[in-house]
Design a protein around this motif. Structure first.
Motif, PDB file in Angstrom:
ATOM      1  N   LEU A  21       0.896  -1.245  -0.055  1.00  0.00           N
ATOM      2  CA  LEU A  21       0.053   0.020   0.005  1.00  0.00           C
ATOM      3  C   LEU A  21       0.810   1.140  -0.007  1.00  0.00           C
ATOM      4  O   LEU A  21       0.507   2.249  -0.668  1.00  0.00           O
ATOM      5  N   LEU A  22       1.792   1.301   0.928  1.00  0.00           N
ATOM      6  CA  LEU A  22       2.939   2.509   1.032  1.00  0.00           C
ATOM      7  C   LEU A  22       3.738   2.498  -0.453  1.00  0.00           C
ATOM      8  O   LEU A  22       3.787   3.587  -0.827  1.00  0.00           O
ATOM      9  N   VAL A  23       3.935   1.434  -1.129  1.00  0.00           N
ATOM     10  CA  VAL A  23       4.751   1.698  -2.195  1.00  0.00           C
ATOM     11  C   VAL A  23       3.756   2.058  -3.321  1.00  0.00           C
ATOM     12  O   VAL A  23       4.063   2.992  -3.998  1.00  0.00           O
ATOM     13  N   PHE A  24       2.594   1.578  -3.194  1.00  0.00           N
ATOM     14  CA  PHE A  24       1.618   2.274  -4.295  1.00  0.00           C
ATOM     15  C   PHE A  24       1.333   3.765  -3.963  1.00  0.00           C
ATOM     16  O   PHE A  24       1.142   4.550  -5.054  1.00  0.00           O
ATOM     17  N   GLY A  25       1.195   4.194  -2.993  1.00  0.00           N
ATOM     18  CA  GLY A  25       0.949   5.591  -2.799  1.00  0.00           C
ATOM     19  C   GLY A  25       2.142   6.271  -3.206  1.00  0.00           C
ATOM     20  O   GLY A  25       2.069   7.220  -3.756  1.00  0.00           O
ATOM     21  N   VAL A  26       3.381   5.883  -2.955  1.00  0.00           N
ATOM     22  CA  VAL A  26       4.528   6.476  -3.378  1.00  0.00           C
ATOM     23  C   VAL A  26       4.451   6.685  -5.009  1.00  0.00           C
ATOM     24  O   VAL A  26       4.933   7.725  -5.547  1.00  0.00           O
ATOM     25  N   ALA A  27       4.155   5.340  -5.466  1.00  0.00           N
ATOM     26  CA  ALA A  27       3.884   5.183  -6.852  1.00  0.00           C
ATOM     27  C   ALA A  27       3.154   6.452  -7.578  1.00  0.00           C
ATOM     28  O   ALA A  27       3.378   6.762  -8.675  1.00  0.00           O
ATOM     29  N   ILE A  28       2.031   6.587  -6.857  1.00  0.00           N
ATOM     30  CA  ILE A  28       1.003   7.530  -7.395  1.00  0.00           C
ATOM     31  C   ILE A  28       1.555   9.028  -7.336  1.00  0.00           C
ATOM     32  O   ILE A  28       1.505   9.675  -8.305  1.00  0.00           O
ATOM     33  N   GLY A  29       2.525   9.380  -6.363  1.00  0.00           N
ATOM     34  CA  GLY A  29       3.168  10.330  -6.146  1.00  0.00           C
ATOM     35  C   GLY A  29       4.095  10.805  -7.636  1.00  0.00           C
ATOM     36  O   GLY A  29       4.282  11.834  -8.137  1.00  0.00           O
ATOM     37  N   VAL A  30       4.878   9.751  -7.699  1.00  0.00           N
ATOM     38  CA  VAL A  30       5.791   9.581  -8.623  1.00  0.00           C
ATOM     39  C   VAL A  30       5.078   9.846  -9.940  1.00  0.00           C
ATOM     40  O   VAL A  30       5.677  10.570 -11.141  1.00  0.00           O
ATOM     41  N   PHE A  31       3.933   9.095 -10.225  1.00  0.00           N
ATOM     42  CA  PHE A  31       3.322   9.168 -11.542  1.00  0.00           C
ATOM     43  C   PHE A  31       2.808  10.527 -11.888  1.00  0.00           C
ATOM     44  O   PHE A  31       2.978  10.967 -12.908  1.00  0.00           O
ATOM     45  N   ILE A  32       2.262  11.212 -10.656  1.00  0.00           N
ATOM     46  CA  ILE A  32       2.065  12.779 -10.852  1.00  0.00           C
ATOM     47  C   ILE A  32       3.261  13.494 -11.340  1.00  0.00           C
ATOM     48  O   ILE A  32       2.840  14.408 -12.214  1.00  0.00           O
ATOM     49  N   PHE A  33       4.161  13.272 -10.476  1.00  0.00           N
ATOM     50  CA  PHE A  33       5.304  14.184 -11.110  1.00  0.00           C
ATOM     51  C   PHE A  33       5.749  14.318 -12.308  1.00  0.00           C
ATOM     52  O   PHE A  33       6.143  14.806 -13.132  1.00  0.00           O
ATOM     53  N   ILE A  34       6.006  12.656 -12.761  1.00  0.00           N
ATOM     54  CA  ILE A  34       6.205  12.513 -14.219  1.00  0.00           C
ATOM     55  C   ILE A  34       5.140  13.076 -15.165  1.00  0.00           C
ATOM     56  O   ILE A  34       5.504  13.569 -16.141  1.00  0.00           O
ATOM     57  N   PHE A  35       4.092  12.703 -14.952  1.00  0.00           N
ATOM     58  CA  PHE A  35       3.054  13.336 -15.745  1.00  0.00           C
ATOM     59  C   PHE A  35       3.038  14.726 -15.907  1.00  0.00           C
ATOM     60  O   PHE A  35       3.180  15.376 -17.208  1.00  0.00           O
ATOM     61  N   MET A  36       3.150  15.404 -14.814  1.00  0.00           N
ATOM     62  CA  MET A  36       3.279  16.895 -14.739  1.00  0.00           C
ATOM     63  C   MET A  36       4.517  17.484 -15.568  1.00  0.00           C
ATOM     64  O   MET A  36       4.553  18.395 -16.204  1.00  0.00           O
ATOM     65  N   SER A  37       5.537  16.567 -15.432  1.00  0.00           N
ATOM     66  CA  SER A  37       6.852  17.112 -16.109  1.00  0.00           C
ATOM     67  C   SER A  37       6.703  17.041 -17.649  1.00  0.00           C
ATOM     68  O   SER A  37       7.062  17.835 -18.502  1.00  0.00           O
ATOM     69  N   ALA A  38       6.063  15.885 -18.038  1.00  0.00           N
ATOM     70  CA  ALA A  38       5.715  15.583 -19.608  1.00  0.00           C
ATOM     71  C   ALA A  38       4.818  16.601 -20.208  1.00  0.00           C
ATOM     72  O   ALA A  38       4.777  17.201 -21.275  1.00  0.00           O
ATOM     73  N   LEU A  39       3.549  16.857 -19.170  1.00  0.00           N
ATOM     74  CA  LEU A  39       2.488  17.838 -19.660  1.00  0.00           C
ATOM     75  C   LEU A  39       3.224  19.422 -19.918  1.00  0.00           C
ATOM     76  O   LEU A  39       2.967  19.843 -20.620  1.00  0.00           O
ATOM     77  N   ILE A  40       3.808  19.635 -18.843  1.00  0.00           N
ATOM     78  CA  ILE A  40       4.563  20.951 -18.773  1.00  0.00           C
ATOM     79  C   ILE A  40       5.443  21.278 -19.694  1.00  0.00           C
ATOM     80  O   ILE A  40       5.598  22.266 -20.467  1.00  0.00           O
ATOM     81  N   GLY A  41       6.151  20.042 -19.840  1.00  0.00           N
ATOM     82  CA  GLY A  41       7.567  20.077 -21.048  1.00  0.00           C
ATOM     83  C   GLY A  41       6.875  20.212 -22.303  1.00  0.00           C
ATOM     84  O   GLY A  41       7.334  21.078 -23.089  1.00  0.00           O
ATOM     85  N   GLY A  42       5.601  19.281 -22.492  1.00  0.00           N
ATOM     86  CA  GLY A  42       5.234  19.332 -23.635  1.00  0.00           C
ATOM     87  C   GLY A  42       4.497  20.521 -24.208  1.00  0.00           C
ATOM     88  O   GLY A  42       4.661  20.839 -25.088  1.00  0.00           O
ATOM     89  N   LEU A  43       3.545  21.251 -23.196  1.00  0.00           N
ATOM     90  CA  LEU A  43       2.988  22.362 -23.185  1.00  0.00           C
ATOM     91  C   LEU A  43       4.090  23.499 -23.708  1.00  0.00           C
ATOM     92  O   LEU A  43       3.790  24.332 -24.857  1.00  0.00           O
TER      93      LEU A  43
END
Ligand SMILES: Nc1ncnc2c1ncn2[C@@H]1O[C@H](COP(=O)(O)OP(=O)(O)OP(=O)(O)O)[C@@H](O)[C@H]1O
Ligand SMILES: [Mg+2]
Lengths: 404, 225
Positions: A21-43
């Motif tokens: 559960l803990l790893v899953f929670g961390v993974a979600i945070g990392v996912f948001i981080f990566i998604f934001m990077s790709a979105l802001i960079g792409g934008l």
């Protein structure tokens, strides 16, 4: 160290559901981080392509010069009459002297020599003021990709041809192949045939810009030689700030980087990047808080065991490493899973190359996901988050911890 | 027999002001190498307190504590941790083992924590000890699945792992039925005879105490017998 790592791993595998559960929670945070990077960079890339993509990266504009005085002022008062057309004397004369120098610079993609000015377009009783852009035939699409915007006719500028914006054509009720009168601010009139109609999508150019061949512009502005402006396109638009001074030093001409004129655009991009940083910082903060609270709970639950280990001769440092290693492992696993999930989801978005004009959807750039950074920052954050609980565990009094 | 340890004028108070409790009031005690001693006394008399001080897990309020010729009263936490690891073994009444580890892993802990990893030599010694404790069938068992008596025998094996001079046991049989308690005490007696390891065992049980060659009785913060 190795033994502390073994204990840490065992602790994590012992309470499998909690760790997952803990790893899953961390993974979600990392996912948001990566998604934001790709979105802001792409934008940012997308906005750049839509705006900066069509503009010159370095511009050399002829400075308006006062006409030379044939009679030095020292000999007495000179009465000078300046015609309206003198502006046109602001020219870059020896193009053949400096153009090859600029062409030789690394990173220069293309050069466009232009004669620019203003004039009036007349058809029947209708008159519209336009900017006149004289371009070298064959070099029409060096700066703005005119060829890609042409909806009717051709972007090729021949003698006697003119390329007009769609809005202007509609406003004046013109069609391809018709002739129009173009009168320059120097007073010269040319009768031209509409050989192309373009649509950039932004109001200004479509309404006001008239493209003619350089030869036509020479006649219109009475410039038998030289140009009024040289525009340079680079492979990397961010190299402009470095290259502009280099060109200036090489040619002695006032070369200006696009960033001098595009301060607003840059500010907007910077603000957008900052928004991204804040969102990413929050994602990291969530990870840190999650890991810290989970480990704090774990140190509390394992108090008696910590006391036993201390009684058996485990030092404070050992206990510390056991808990920091748990944090590091959670961060690393969450980082890897989050990055993998992020990459997988981003793959589903249209690729960057299809960003072009008229595209809809999020302009996500999978290459700007910052995967390594996300994994690295998450592991680091998790380690930092575990230091507080680990210190608390290491400082436990063994007697109270065992609680006999 | 040689002197193993000595405490002089041991005072231990908990809390301060109104809430101050004076548990030890100038207690003196000396032990020789190879002794098998029981620590007796009513509940709250300070038996556990004495064991934790002798085990260097707690500093006395005042008084001196020496063992193996070393003054332990002023030693640093780091030095005491190492001293404990090498010279003292513990058996507690509750919460004795690490529940997520096997019997063998628990027994090997005192050596592994010092050497930084579980060596083959340590495993071999751990297995020997478990066999000796009658647990040859339970060597790789998760300790959470062991019975109370089995757990205490694993704890005794672990206390012996680094061949310490002194083993401190705080009511090691307090949780066990008569048969298991006697089995644990028999094993302790055997190790004491064969290896010369010194044991100090706190207990409420007269029968357990009777198995020890020396009985130390505490009361009123002093050794009374
Ligand atoms: N950390 C502490 N803070 C305050 N008082 C304490 C603390 N530890 C022990 N005491 C008190 O010291 C006294 C002696 O306690 P200790 O545990 O040594 O007794 P004991 O002889 O082991 O008793 P039992 O036979 O019940 O185990 C008790 O009155 C207890 O309340
Ligand atoms: Mg007690």
């Amino acid at each position: 160290m190795l033994y502390a790592l073994k204990i840490a791993t065992r602790y994590l595998t012992a309470s499998r559901a909690q760790t997952a559960l803990l790893v899953f929670g961390v993974a979600i945070g990392v996912f948001i981080f990566i998604f934001m990077s790709a979105l802001i960079g792409g934008l940012a890339e997308f906005i750049m392509m839509r705006t900066a993509g069509d503009m010159a990266h370095i511009t050399i504009q002829a400075e308006a010069v006062d006409p030379a005085l044939l009679n030095p002022a020292a000999l007495g008062t000179v009465l000078l009459v300046q015609e309206p057309s003198t502006k046109a004397t602001a020219i870059l004369k020896d193009t053949s002297a400096f153009i090859p120098l600029i062409e030789g610079l690394p990173g220069v993609k293309g050069i466009s020599q232009q004669i620019n000015g203003t004039g009036f377009l007349t058809r029947g009783g209708q008159v519209t003021q336009v900017s006149i852009n004289g371009l070298e035939p064959g070099h029409e699409s060096v700066i703005a990709n005119l060829a890609s915007y042409v909806t009717e006719g051709t972007a090729n500028l021949g003698a006697g041809g003119v390329l007009l914006g769609k809005t202007l054509v509609e406003d004046m009720d013109l069609t391809l192949g018709q002739t129009v009168r173009l009168q320059s601010s120097s007073g010269v009139v040319a009768v031209l045939t509409i050989t192309g109609i373009y649509e950039m999508g932004s109001g200004g150019p479509d309404r006001r810009q008239a493209y003619v061949s350089l030869a036509t512009a020479r006649t219109l502005f009475k410039l038998p030689q030289g140009v009024t402006r040289v525009e340079i396109k680079l492979d990397d638009l961010y190299a402009a700030d470095a290259l502009a001074p280099q060109i200036k030093a090489l040619t002695g001409l006032d070369a200006k980087s696009w960033t001098e004129q595009a301060a607003q655009l840059l500010d907007a991009l910077k603000a957008q990047a900052q928004t991204g940083y804040i969102l990413k910082a929050f994602a990291l903060l969530t990870i840190v808080i999650g890991v810290a609270s989970a480990l704090l709970l774990s140190t509390y639950r394992r108090r008696p065991e910590i006391g036993i280990m201390r009684a058996m001769g485990a030092g404070r440092w050992f206990v510390m490493v056991v808990f920091v290693a748990q944090g590091a492992l959670i961060g690393l696993m969450g980082g890897l899973f989050g990055a993998a999930a992020g990459y997988g989801v981003l793959l589903a978005f249209p690729s960057r190359d299809s960003f072009g004009p008229g595209q809809s959807g999020l302009p996500i750039d999978i290459r700007q996901g910052a995967y390594g950074l996300a994994i690295w920052l998450t592991t680091l954050g998790a380690i930092l988050a575990s230091i507080l609980p680990a210190r608390a565990a290491a400082r436990l009094d063994p007697v109270t911890a065992i609680g006999q | 027999m040689t002197a193993l340890l000595e405490v002089r004028d041991l005072v231990k108070t908990f809390g301060s002001g109104e809430a101050e409790t004076r548990v030890l009031r100038g207690l003196n005690l000396a032990m020789q190498t190879g002794e098998l001693a029981a620590l007796l006394g009513p509940s709250g008399s300070g038996k556990s307190t004495i064991l934790t001080i002798l085990g260097t897990l707690m500093h006395p309020t005042s008084g001196s504590h020496t063992m193996l010729g070393l003054d332990l009263t002023t030693a640093s936490d780091r030095a005491l941790t190492e001293f404990r690891n090498l010279h003292i073994g513990f058996v507690f009444q509750f919460h004795n083992l690490l529940p997520d580890f096997t019997a063998l892993e628990n027994v090997c802990f005192p050596t592994a924590v010092r050497e930084g990893r579980e060596t083959a030599a340590a495993r071999l010694r751990g297995e020997e000890l478990l066999v000796r404790m009658g647990l040859s069938e339970r060597i790789h068992f998760p300790t959470a699945n062991l019975s109370g008596g089995q757990k205490q025998r694993v704890a005794v094996a672990r206390a012996l792992m680094n061949r310490p001079e002194l083993v401190l046991a705080d009511e090691p049989t307090g949780n066990l039925d008569r048969a298991s308690a006697l089995q644990v005490m028999d094993l302790i007696g055997e190790i004491n005879r064969e290896e010369g390891t010194t044991f100090l065992i706190s207990t409420h049980d007269e029968k357990i105490a009777a198995q020890c060659r020396r009985q130390i009785v505490v009361g009123d913060g002093l050794v009374t017998g």
